[in-house]
Design an enzyme around this catalytic site. Structure first.
Site, PDB file in Angstrom:
ATOM      1  N   ASP A 218     -50.191  12.761 -42.665  1.00 31.73           N
ATOM      2  CA  ASP A 218     -51.037  14.222 -43.132  1.00 31.73           C
ATOM      3  C   ASP A 218     -52.089  13.797 -44.308  1.00 31.73           C
ATOM      4  OD1 ASP A 218     -49.431  14.544 -40.703  1.00 31.73           O
ATOM      5  OD2 ASP A 218     -48.230  15.802 -41.417  1.00 31.73           O
TER       6      ASP A 218
ATOM      7  N   ASP B  31     -43.154   8.947 -35.593  1.00 32.71           N
ATOM      8  CA  ASP B  31     -43.363   9.713 -36.448  1.00 32.71           C
ATOM      9  C   ASP B  31     -41.416  10.678 -36.817  1.00 32.71           C
ATOM     10  OD1 ASP B  31     -45.258  11.736 -37.531  1.00 32.71           O
ATOM     11  OD2 ASP B  31     -45.150  12.989 -36.251  1.00 32.71           O
TER      12      ASP B  31
ATOM     13  N   GLU C 224     -39.066  10.081 -41.179  1.00 27.73           N
ATOM     14  CA  GLU C 224     -38.609  10.134 -43.146  1.00 27.73           C
ATOM     15  C   GLU C 224     -36.819  10.499 -43.004  1.00 27.73           C
ATOM     16  OE1 GLU C 224     -40.810  11.864 -42.004  1.00 27.73           O
ATOM     17  OE2 GLU C 224     -42.523  10.370 -42.238  1.00 27.73           O
TER      18      GLU C 224
HETATM   19  O1  MIG Z   1     -45.071  18.496 -38.080  1.00 27.40           O
HETATM   20  O2  MIG Z   1     -46.903  14.880 -33.421  1.00 27.40           O
HETATM   21  O3  MIG Z   1     -47.651  12.812 -39.790  1.00 27.40           O
HETATM   22  O4  MIG Z   1     -50.174  12.639 -37.108  1.00 27.40           O
HETATM   23  O5  MIG Z   1     -49.828  14.882 -35.082  1.00 27.40           O
HETATM   24  C1  MIG Z   1     -46.223  17.509 -37.713  1.00 27.40           C
HETATM   25  C2  MIG Z   1     -47.625  16.147 -34.113  1.00 27.40           C
HETATM   26  C3  MIG Z   1     -45.637  16.393 -36.488  1.00 27.40           C
HETATM   27  C4  MIG Z   1     -47.102  14.727 -38.018  1.00 27.40           C
HETATM   28  C5  MIG Z   1     -48.052  13.408 -37.778  1.00 27.40           C
HETATM   29  C6  MIG Z   1     -48.989  14.589 -37.286  1.00 27.40           C
HETATM   30  C7  MIG Z   1     -49.038  14.182 -36.169  1.00 27.40           C
HETATM   31  C8  MIG Z   1     -48.426  15.017 -36.055  1.00 27.40           C
HETATM   32  N1  MIG Z   1     -46.506  15.401 -36.813  1.00 27.40           N
END
Ligand code: MIG
Length: 844
Positions: free
Chosen positions: A528, A452, A455
């Protein structure tokens, strides 16, 4: 590689026709300038010589050519020009694949790529001819006309049809930026490009390709994975070509937005490596795109089950409860995800000592009940002198991305507080990362890794300052130049670490950000989204666009991530969510519960029914995955893939195909029990009633909750099996073949052990189905075309739909065979004990 100079027109404008087989030292090129007129004369003779030589070669019969073809490491350079200090070079990679390299300086950068992995090219035969004022390069499939001062390029097929043409101001240089302008029109479709809003066809709009995590999810904003690859399709004849600009910095694509007759493609930082795939057919474009950037691997079979996630299930007691609830309620589930709260203070590669005191024990218990555990891993490493990962990385020079302003590792703030970011462009960083992943997670039984925030996202500024440095193949590049590959290189690290730790197993890596080629390492989800109808509709479009960008394994958070989901929305979402390649419910911290049973018994029953249908479709679904891994055709296909010439189908993204035989038209609006569905040519059987629609037509289809519009193509075979609580729960000895009778019938099934890599050495079984029906007699055959794997199946249960009346008799391999005629369906059971079975159904 040095090549020979053949001519020059002026000091600033030198065009060089190149012949790859002959090379000469660079110095010669310079001295060649002195020869003046003599050189021109020699040049003409030389071109004539090349032409004859090439003509001779091209006249060889194709088969002969293929056997004598050698492979080259790089595409062949055929033409190069230096204009005002900018180098432009045309290369032929294959008779229909070109690369146009445009450099801001006199020389091209090194041929290095994060996207293109193809390492060898057939030696392609071409002719090159000097014409009046231009050069003509011809291959077996293309005619390319090139001009210099100013540069211009036109590409035609052998029939003279114009495929590509630069516009009047063909190439513009502006400092580090290069813009290529191409003549086009608003009629042409632009498909692919990764996750970009708002419409499926991107023509008429302007896009900045720059991966970003922007929680607002305005449908016109950028998302997490933007890919500078487009399929341009001519709506009149359905012919297509692919265009890719291999530059991982920012790009700005204007698809007829500023001027309706010009499509412009801009790299903001640095050279343009433009690939043109004149594959003609859309399916061929996808195939060529995959041969360029790599294929998805076969996933482990459990990856195709239903997955449950939330931010976050903790402590471990809660995880156990969720797992138990699934089994108790008999809702199939294969995986549970642990979001960031499993970690100790959000430190990657740690476990929270109170919440998860015994991860191994937990994972073992869950495994005994058929659950896999997937853990999230973020890139940021907490700055904490007590924390081993930090201590290790900070001690190794260049392991973290460096801020040139301080000459220290760059500092950003994310969940753990202040962090440094590993430089995943370095091989040794990838390896070290992989080792932590092994020790902290895989060794404890974790089955998959969820990447996650890559980017990469930071809280304050949303993105890195452009100056932050990465190794980038030793080039020490600022972030601005390679921003797009942070997610891809992190996924590569996870993947490589997985393969190293568990070489026999198939990796399961899921990533939020990526770039061209990420399918080699990971699957993707759309990030998201929101619990809204608009978001659901957008997610479907993003899934389909990702499929046309080379990434077949995709899915969105079912029920929506942000905001509270509610019964009607969840029901409609799971109704089509189960047909996505990746099928996972997920929701944000602080939202209401979002498990399949959270919205009352009616919605629970719908969720169970739909997830069970997915489990029943597993053989069909897996076969579609195998096809995707081999051909680059997505698992979820927009209609344009199968019906590129159908103007009703070309721009549709609110219905889709799963594989080539199932059509799903989700209900994307609240408060309705029906929707309009476009059924293309070929007949379509309504899944629930078996009613046959002949197509092409627009139909209003009833869609009461729990029965979404779903169709099977006439002439298809859908292999299915009984539902299970999780993949490989049972030894299944019967495969059901749903045969939707049409004038001709075809289908296939691929099987392997589902979790190891033994299929790579041939341990798989491939079965093909074929048949025909003339109104009186149906013939149908089941043939094993490859028998490298012994499936547990003992028998086929065949259901034939679309037979107009009770058969007079059914024969199997020439012998009368028992059958049942019920509800206009002819059913029979046939043992799977021969490599071929022939069924004949005779009507009275
Ligand atoms: O700032 O890990 O897209 O699936 O649950 C949010 C917490 C960070 C973004 C991800 C989401 C995940 C969440 N993350």
């Amino acid at each position: 590689m040095e090549r020979e100079s053949l001519s020059r027109s002026s000091a600033n404008n030198r065009f060089v026709a190149r012949r790859p087989m002959i090379s000469r030292p660079e110095g010669r090129r310079k001295s060649a300038r002195r020869y003046g007129l003599t050189a021109v004369a020699l040049f003409i003779l030389y071109i004539a010589h090349i032409s004859t030589a090439q003509t001779l070669e091209t006249s060889l019969p194709t088969s002969h050519k293929e056997t004598t073809t050698t492979m080259a490491r790089h595409p062949q350079e055929v033409w190069s020009v230096l204009e005002n200090g900018h180098r432009m070079t045309l290369e032929v990679a294959a008779p229909h694949i070109l690369r146009l390299r445009i450099a801001t300086s006199e020389n091209h950068q090194k041929d290095l790529s994060y996207a293109v992995t193809r390492k060898s090219w057939p030696r392609t035969h071409y002719q090159i001819k000097q014409e009046q004022g231009f050069v003509r390069v011809s291959t077996d499939r293309l005619i390319i006309d090139l001009r210099s001062a100013p540069f211009a390029m036109a590409v035609r097929d052998l029939g003279g049809r114009l495929l590509f043409e630069t516009a009047r101001r063909s190439v513009r240089f502006d400092g580090e930026s290069i813009t290529l302008n191409r003549k086009s029109s608003l009629e042409e479709l632009t498909l692919g490009m990764g996750e970009v809003g708002e419409t499926f066809d991107r023509t008429g709009k302007r896009y900045t390709l720059w991966n970003i995590d922007d929680f607002s999810r305005n449908p016109r904003q950028n998302f997490y994975c933007q890919i500078p690859f487009a399929i341009h399709l001519n709506p009149k004849n359905g012919r297509a070509f692919g265009l890719f600009i291999d530059n991982p910095g920012k790009q700005i694509w204007d698809m007829g937005h500023t001027s309706p007759s010009v499509f412009s493609y801009q790299t903001v930082t640095g050279d343009m490596e433009l690939w043109l795939l004149f594959s003609d057919q859309l399916k061929e474009v996808l195939k060529d795109w995959c041969s360029l950037t790599g294929h998805m691997e076969r996933p482990p079979l459990w990856a195709l089950g239903y997955h449950q996630c939330r931010w976050s299930y903790f402590p471990e007691k809660r995880v156990r409860e969720i797992a138990k609830e699934f089994r108790k309620r008999k809702i199939p589930c294969d995986a549970i995800y642990l979001d960031i709260d499993y970690m100790d203070g959000y430190r990657v590669f740690t476990w929270h000592p109170q919440r998860f005191p015994d991860p191994e024990g937990l994972i073992q218990d869950l495994a005994a009940d058929g659950f896999h555990v997937v853990t999230i891993v973020d890139p940021g490493v907490k700055i904490d002198p007590q924390y081993p990962v930090y201590k290790d990385f900070v001690a190794r020079e260049g392991f973290f991305c460096v801020d040139p302003e301080t000459s220290q590792p760059f500092v950003g703030t994310v969940w753990p507080g202040e962090v440094h970011f590993p430089d995943f462009t370095r091989q040794d960083v990838q390896e070290a990362w992989g080792d932590y992943q092994k020790r902290a997670l895989l060794d404890k039984g974790v089955a998959g890794i969820w990447n996650d925030m890559n980017e990469p996202h930071i809280f304050e500024a949303k993105e890195f300052p452009g100056r932050v440095l990465h190794d980038d193949f030793g080039r020490n590049s600022p972030h601005a130049r390679i921003h797009q590959v942070y997610g891809l290189t992190m996924a590569a690290a996870s993947h490589a670490g997985f393969v190293k730790a568990l070489p026999e197993k198939r990796p399961f890596i899921i990533t939020r950000s990526g770039w061209a080629g990420v399918q080699r390492y990971a699957l993707m989800w759309t990030g998201d989204n929101q619990s809204t109808w608009a978001s659901m509709t957008l997610d479907l479009q993003l899934n389909l666009s990702m499929g046309l960008s080379g990434i077949p394994f995709v899915g969105c958070d079912i029920g929506g991530f942000a905001h509270d989901c509610y019964p009607e929305l969840y029901a409609r979402w799971i109704e089509w969510g189960v047909f996505q390649p990746f099928c996972r419910t997920h929701t944000a911290a602080g939202t209401v519960d979002q498990e399949p049973w959270s919205f009352g018994p009616e919605v629970e029953a719908i969720a169970r029914k739909m997830i069970e249908l997915r489990m029943e479709l597993l053989p069909y679904l897996y076969t579609a995955f195998v096809e995707a891994s081999e051909t680059g055709l997505p698992v979820n296909r927009p209609l344009v893939v199968a019906y590129p010439q159908d103007t009703n189908a070309q721009r549709l993204a609110d219905e889709f195909l799963l594989g080539d035989a199932l059509l799903i038209a989700p209900v994307l609006q609240p408060a309705t029990d029906r929707r309009m569905v476009y059924l293309p040519a070929d007949g379509w059987y309504h899944w629930w009633t078996k009613k046959l629609f002949s197509g092409p037509s627009f139909e209003i289809i009833e869609a009461p909750a729990g029965s979404p519009p779903l169709f099977a193509k006439a002439g298809s075979v859908i292999p299915m099996q009984e539902s299970q609580q999780y993949v490989r729960e049972k030894k299944i000895d019967t495969t059901k073949l749903e045969v939707f009778v049409g004038p001709s019938i075809e289908g296939s099934l691929v099987e392997d052990d589902g979790f190891t890599t033994a299929y790579r050495s041939g341990q798989e079984r491939r079965i093909s189905f074929a048949g025909a029906f003339d109104g009186k007699k149906l013939v149908f055959s089941v043939r094993t075309v490859k028998a490298g794997y012994a499936s547990p199946r003992k028998q086929w249960l065949m259901n034939f739909y679309g037979i107009p009346e009770k058969p007079r008799c059914v024969q199997v391999d020439g012998h009368d065979h028992e059958f049942v005629w019920q509800q206009e369906t002819c059913s029979l059971v046939v043992p799977d004990d021969r490599s071929e079975r022939k069924i004949v159904v005779e009507l009275p």
